[in-house]
Design an enzyme around this catalytic site. Structure first.
Site, PDB file in Angstrom:
ATOM      1  N   GLU A 102       0.876  -1.174   0.000  1.00 15.09           N
ATOM      2  CA  GLU A 102       0.000   0.000   0.000  1.00 15.09           C
ATOM      3  C   GLU A 102       0.914   1.226   0.000  1.00 15.09           C
ATOM      4  O   GLU A 102       2.065   1.156   0.455  1.00 15.09           O
ATOM      5  CB  GLU A 102      -0.878   0.014   1.268  1.00 15.09           C
ATOM      6  CG  GLU A 102      -1.902  -1.100   1.334  1.00 15.09           C
ATOM      7  CD  GLU A 102      -2.940  -1.021   0.216  1.00 15.09           C
ATOM      8  OE1 GLU A 102      -3.373   0.090  -0.134  1.00 15.09           O
ATOM      9  OE2 GLU A 102      -3.295  -2.098  -0.324  1.00 15.09           O
ATOM     10  N   LYS A 204       9.136  16.486 -25.909  1.00 11.30           N
ATOM     11  CA  LYS A 204       8.937  16.297 -27.355  1.00 11.30           C
ATOM     12  C   LYS A 204      10.030  17.034 -28.118  1.00 11.30           C
ATOM     13  O   LYS A 204      10.314  18.203 -27.839  1.00 11.30           O
ATOM     14  CB  LYS A 204       7.554  16.836 -27.773  1.00 11.30           C
ATOM     15  CG  LYS A 204       6.388  15.995 -27.273  1.00 11.30           C
ATOM     16  CD  LYS A 204       5.069  16.579 -27.750  1.00 11.30           C
ATOM     17  CE  LYS A 204       3.885  15.941 -27.051  1.00 11.30           C
ATOM     18  NZ  LYS A 204       3.457  14.673 -27.576  1.00 11.30           N
ATOM     19  N   HIS A 262       0.695  21.903 -20.619  1.00 16.24           N
ATOM     20  CA  HIS A 262       1.221  21.811 -21.986  1.00 16.24           C
ATOM     21  C   HIS A 262       1.133  23.132 -22.750  1.00 16.24           C
ATOM     22  O   HIS A 262       2.095  23.588 -23.357  1.00 16.24           O
ATOM     23  CB  HIS A 262       0.470  20.736 -22.781  1.00 16.24           C
ATOM     24  CG  HIS A 262       0.413  19.400 -22.109  1.00 16.24           C
ATOM     25  ND1 HIS A 262       1.399  18.956 -21.263  1.00 16.24           N
ATOM     26  CD2 HIS A 262      -0.503  18.404 -22.170  1.00 16.24           C
ATOM     27  CE1 HIS A 262       1.077  17.747 -20.825  1.00 16.24           C
ATOM     28  NE2 HIS A 262      -0.068  17.390 -21.356  1.00 16.24           N
TER      29      HIS A 262
HETATM   30  C1  BG6 Z   1      -1.925  14.357 -21.283  1.00 10.67           C
HETATM   31  C2  BG6 Z   1      -3.372  14.621 -20.975  1.00 10.67           C
HETATM   32  O1  BG6 Z   1      -1.101  15.083 -20.413  1.00 10.67           O
HETATM   33  O2  BG6 Z   1      -1.650  14.752 -22.614  1.00 10.67           O
HETATM   34  C3  BG6 Z   1      -4.266  13.909 -21.969  1.00 10.67           C
HETATM   35  O3  BG6 Z   1      -3.649  14.166 -19.660  1.00 10.67           O
HETATM   36  C4  BG6 Z   1      -3.892  14.241 -23.378  1.00 10.67           C
HETATM   37  O4  BG6 Z   1      -5.626  14.228 -21.741  1.00 10.67           O
HETATM   38  C5  BG6 Z   1      -2.395  14.041 -23.581  1.00 10.67           C
HETATM   39  O5  BG6 Z   1      -4.618  13.400 -24.252  1.00 10.67           O
HETATM   40  C6  BG6 Z   1      -1.946  14.533 -24.939  1.00 10.67           C
HETATM   41  O6  BG6 Z   1      -0.613  14.159 -25.122  1.00 10.67           O
HETATM   42  P1  BG6 Z   1      -0.025  13.960 -26.575  1.00 10.67           P
HETATM   43  O7  BG6 Z   1       1.410  13.665 -26.345  1.00 10.67           O
HETATM   44  O8  BG6 Z   1      -0.784  12.848 -27.212  1.00 10.67           O
HETATM   45  O9  BG6 Z   1      -0.269  15.267 -27.272  1.00 10.67           O
END
Ligand code: BG6
Length: 508
Positions: A102, A204, A262
């Site tokens: 846990e 990326k 992001h």
């Molecule tokens: C994640 C989110 O951080 O990023 C998701 O929680 C989203 O909801 C994803 O789909 C998108 O990542 P990528 O790399 O596919 O653009």
């Protein structure tokens, strides 16, 4: 790949120290889809330390063998390189282990410490540890407190021969107050240099290339300001819905899930000033300055929010958000956000940054488009005909690349003008697909390089910008949801927002 200097003192080479990676939440979705393939591919590319072990920590009872088998299946399904390389796997799997406990069990952490010590003797991993917290955010403080209590986190000032680092998945907090509380809790046990707040967008290749593109080329930087740029559009579009993540999404919504991290990262990288060096702190200092210059939002000018209803994506009928698994049928959680952001500094005064992100849009595509001002309305702009503006489009994914739209004369005597595209594509130019973001980020953490991780003030600042909007939305649940059909480009309010300024969204 950018060669970035290392942050921690005393590490002057990019040689990897031996280490053990412990993944908390090892039976979860992220481990299967992303982390297991990332570690496997790092190993295959010879980028793991020669003395290495990986321990999956989770609550379900499981043998080492069963864990290895599950990882193998996940790698077979999700790895960017397929099929699995059997001779490599045979050797690789002997470095994988499972630990059942846990997250709050003292006894479980005692056993973990003993087990890791044994692995140190068998694999010569010298006490170095990375703890990857791929668990629900409520467990972050508990796990860190237990690791510290059981001597699994070292004080970097006292222990210089071995190190311990913690990678924390997003979301880091739920709003300003909870992020501050989380930070306060973990700072009792960890120095900032030991905390790696992950935002996989920073791993990326195309995101890292924004800095190279801007600062290793002299021609763009002089145009990169309010004198020449009319507007910037940042789009994070996804055709997928929320899949099996209903519980998570009902808690978070798109603003927290994608915009707070992001999109803010993309925005700061595009808008920041040149850093004084490529040192982690120098870059992050400049990013924080951008966040501090963002004009606060008011209730009168809130973000546009949307939620998808049923519709068709790529010709396939799909359910609306409220019909998805684990979603409240009256939910007012947003799956789409659009906003106009103004950055009140010398470089960007008056230039709107339009942001748009959503689920169940017509296609997947992440793009930053810098749209330049029109050429003077003389010569070719005569007779009321307006030429297209120049656009520099940085395609983060898919079809990674950079395109420049310019106007060109069509061959022939009548001289019509037509916009054409100069297009650079990573895939065709370099002949290979870029590695997965998680590979780069795990590797950087092994090196002790935190450049591509979010620093605490970046996270705080980004929450400071968005928390008033979240509060406003909580006080005024959306009355018109669902307000866009799956497979469309979002609600009409998003189009109206940009149309008010005499502009329109780019077609991806
Ligand atoms: C994640 C989110 O951080 O990023 C998701 O929680 C989203 O909801 C994803 O789909 C998108 O990542 P990528 O790399 O596919 O653009």
């Amino acid at each position: 790949m950018i060669e970035l200097p290392l942050e921690e003192e005393g590490r002057s080479t990019r040689n990897l120290d031996p280490c053990i990676l412990v993944i908390f939440g090892a039976t979860g979705d992220l481990t299967g889809r992303k982390l297991a393939p990332a570690i496997y591919n790092l190993g295959k590319d010879g980028m793991l330390p020669s003395n290495f072990a990986c321990v999956g920590f989770a609550r379900r009872p499981k043998t080492h063998e069963a864990f290895r088998e599950e990882m193998k299946q996940d790698i077979n399904e999700f790895s960017r390189t397929k099929p699995i390389d059997e001779p490599f796997w045979k050797n690789f799997e002997s470095q994988l282990f499972y630990h059942q406990s846990e997250f709050d069990s003292d006894e479980g952490y005692e056993r973990l410490r003993e087990f890791l010590d044994q692995l140190d003797s068998r694999h010569a991993t010298r006490g170095n540890r990375i703890y990857y917290l791929s668990v629900q955010p409520k467990f972050f403080p508990i796990i860190i407190e237990k690791l510290s209590k059981h001597g699994l986190i070292y004080n970097p000032k006292e222990e210089t021969n071995r190190w311990s680092r913690v990678i924390i998945e997003k979301p880091f907090g739920h709003d300003s107050a909870s992020a501050a509380e989380l930070q306060q809790n973990i700072a009792k046990h960890l120095a900032e240099s030991q905390i790696y707040r992950i935002d996989h967008y920073l791993g990326k290749e195309t995101v890292q290339n924004i800095l190279v593109f801007r600062f290793a080329n002299s021609i763009f930087e002089s145009l990169w300001n309010y004198k020449h740029v009319d507007q910037v559009q940042i789009t994070v579009a996804e055709d997928i819905g929320i899949g099996t993540r209903g519980h998570f999404f009902e808690e978070e919504g798109l603003l927290r899930d994608v915009v707070q991290n992001h999109m803010m990262q993309l925005l700061t990288l595009v808008a920041m000033e040149p850093p004084v060096s490529l040192n982690a702190d120098a870059i992050r200092d400049e990013k924080v300055k951008v966040l501090k210059a963002i004009r606060p939002f008011t209730k009168e000018k809130p973000f546009v929010r949307g939620q998808y209803g049923p519709g068709f994506v790529n010709g396939v009928k799909v359910a609306g958000y409220r019909e998805e698994q684990d979603v409240n049928p009256q939910s007012s959680v947003e799956t789409f956000v659009a906003a106009k952001v103004l950055i009140d500094n010398w470089r960007w005064a008056g230039v709107p940054f339009y942001l748009r992100a959503g689920k169940r849009l017509p296609k997947k595509g992440t793009e930053i488009a810098v749209i330049f001002k029109d050429a003077p309305g003389v010569l070719f702009n005569l007779q009321g005909r307006k030429n297209d503006p120049n656009v520099l489009a940085i395609r983060i994914q898919p079809d990674e690349g950079i395109a420049m739209k310019i106007n060109c004369k069509v061959p022939g005597p009548s001289s019509p003008i037509q916009p054409v595209k100069m297009d650079f594509r990573y895939g065709s130019y370099f002949g290979q697909s870029p590695p997965e973001a998680y590979e780069r980020l795990i590797w950087d953490c092994m090196l002790g390089d935190s450049t591509l991780f979010a620093r605490v003030d970046e996270v705080e600042q980004s929450w400071n910008i968005l928390t008033p909007i979240l509060k406003h939305w909580a006080e005024q649940p959306a009355k018109n949801f669902p307000n866009y059909p799956a497979g469309s480009w979002g609600p009409k309010e998003a189009d109206e927002m940009i149309a008010k300024d005499g502009r329109s969204w780019r077609i991806l």
